[in-house]
Enzyme design. Sequence first.
Site, PDB file in Angstrom:
ATOM      1  N   GLY A 268      61.248  33.430  24.308  1.00  9.41           N
ATOM      2  CA  GLY A 268      61.126  34.616  25.132  1.00  9.41           C
ATOM      3  C   GLY A 268      60.281  34.348  26.362  1.00  9.41           C
TER       4      GLY A 268
ATOM      5  N   GLY B 185      57.336  35.249  29.515  1.00  8.73           N
ATOM      6  CA  GLY B 185      56.012  35.822  29.663  1.00  8.73           C
ATOM      7  C   GLY B 185      54.891  34.943  29.152  1.00  8.73           C
TER       8      GLY B 185
ATOM      9  N   CYS C 290      59.885  27.923  20.726  1.00 12.19           N
ATOM     10  CA  CYS C 290      59.476  28.238  22.090  1.00 12.19           C
ATOM     11  C   CYS C 290      58.357  29.279  22.110  1.00 12.19           C
ATOM     12  CB  CYS C 290      60.694  28.655  22.910  1.00 12.19           C
ATOM     13  SG  CYS C 290      60.458  28.410  24.692  1.00 12.19           S
TER      14      CYS C 290
ATOM     15  N   GLN D 198      54.305  29.282  20.417  1.00 14.76           N
ATOM     16  CA  GLN D 198      53.051  29.732  21.008  1.00 14.76           C
ATOM     17  C   GLN D 198      52.427  30.851  20.175  1.00 14.76           C
ATOM     18  OE1 GLN D 198      54.591  30.725  24.850  1.00 14.76           O
ATOM     19  NE2 GLN D 198      55.107  28.596  25.321  1.00 14.76           N
TER      20      GLN D 198
ATOM     21  N   ASN E 204      62.591  25.147  27.926  1.00 17.04           N
ATOM     22  CA  ASN E 204      62.369  26.178  28.929  1.00 17.04           C
ATOM     23  C   ASN E 204      61.040  26.849  28.622  1.00 17.04           C
ATOM     24  OD1 ASN E 204      62.382  28.240  30.771  1.00 17.04           O
ATOM     25  ND2 ASN E 204      63.863  29.480  29.681  1.00 17.04           N
TER      26      ASN E 204
ATOM     27  N   PHE F 287      54.345  27.693  29.445  1.00 17.38           N
ATOM     28  CA  PHE F 287      53.062  27.758  28.746  1.00 17.38           C
ATOM     29  C   PHE F 287      53.105  26.810  27.557  1.00 17.38           C
ATOM     30  CE2 PHE F 287      53.449  31.719  31.019  1.00 17.38           C
ATOM     31  CZ  PHE F 287      52.163  32.024  31.430  1.00 17.38           C
TER      32      PHE F 287
ATOM     33  N   HIS G  93      64.229  23.888  22.169  1.00 19.92           N
ATOM     34  CA  HIS G  93      65.371  24.698  21.741  1.00 19.92           C
ATOM     35  C   HIS G  93      66.346  23.910  20.862  1.00 19.92           C
ATOM     36  CE1 HIS G  93      64.720  28.374  24.145  1.00 19.92           C
ATOM     37  NE2 HIS G  93      64.029  27.540  24.910  1.00 19.92           N
TER      38      HIS G  93
ATOM     39  N   GLU H 103      68.621  25.042  19.037  1.00 22.64           N
ATOM     40  CA  GLU H 103      69.976  25.623  18.997  1.00 22.64           C
ATOM     41  C   GLU H 103      70.911  24.900  19.955  1.00 22.64           C
ATOM     42  OE1 GLU H 103      68.164  27.446  22.514  1.00 22.64           O
ATOM     43  OE2 GLU H 103      67.454  27.120  20.459  1.00 22.64           O
TER      44      GLU H 103
END
Length: 380
Positions: free
Chosen positions: A236, A238, A264, A268, A306, A309, A354, A356
Amino acid sequence: MTTSTRGTAKVPAVLVLEDGRIFRGRAYGAVGETFGEAVFSTGMTGYQETLTDPSYHRQVVVMTAPHVGNTGVNDEDPESSRIWVSGYVVRDPARVSSNWRARRSLDEELAAQGVVGISGIDTRALTRHLRESGAMRVGIFSGNALPDEGTMLAEVRQAPEMKGADLSAEVATKETYVVPAIGTKKFTVAAIDLGIKGMTPHRMAERGIEVHVLPATATVEDVYAVAPDGVFFSNGPGDPATADHPVSVMQAVLERRTPLFGICFGNQILGRALGFGTYKLKYGHRGINQPVQDRTTGKVEVTAHNHGFAVDAPLDKVSETPYGRAEVSHVCLNDNVVEGLQLLDQPAFSVQYHPEAAAGPHDAAYLFDRFVSLMEAERA
């Protein structure tokens, strides 16, 4: 964002970075203005999956591959119901789409969805600048009545920064939905949608998992209402430092010792749940060619990334946490960034990239099998 969708082949466009650097080119996609964080993706292919990845919400993506749009746009490869990038930057867009699955051109799709882009600029120079100076706010302006440079720069500097941004609820599902198992159902998984890609529950369904995709605002009670054999936390957008609610839900899952897998943003979240900090990378990892080592096996994988952070956890020791011992399980070979965590005393692990594999590569697909193994062991 303001846009129109008239022909853009000869419409002037300007890209303005918050440090004052300016690139001039031609409009690509919709005409208007847009703002976001400038990031670059090193993938040679997979642009459709990139555009529709919710993790790119409020980001302007610069493609390092010079020729983009060759295969057009189809109706099979999107990772969500819409394009999420705030803007798109390419050097040399394809004049003609050529693929048996193509339904329309990339330019047409961007215009139809109101995505402002720019083409004809030196994306190599822009990428080198972002590597040296770091990801930063950017604006793309196009049309025959462009503002002056000072006005454009002022508008860019007024745009919100990515650091401190709480975005997952903006891209996540509002209602729970179910992705049924393919073939015989073996397990039930509650998946917290923080910006999930469509291929992720599909990869679990391929392994006999019925996936209940829950909103980012789901409570612990919502999670266990589906009687899950395992719990999954998705990717996700942000700043993970803002994700207090998902962290509290994950801590409750860890307290119950339910098998847990995160990717991802989910990695975090696990880092924060265990007591580690997070920080913003200078320019992040984006693309489908990032080398990562699985430290549990020594295997090196080429992986899809992707993330801007990362988790601040020690690479050289096992850490004590409120939920038992934890260690860094995966590391990026380019810069030693933490790419995975695992608990040693209960069934929980995560990776920063990722598995997937949309749009490839498939080196990390085994991680879904590892999740299945944890649920099998717990059931036994």
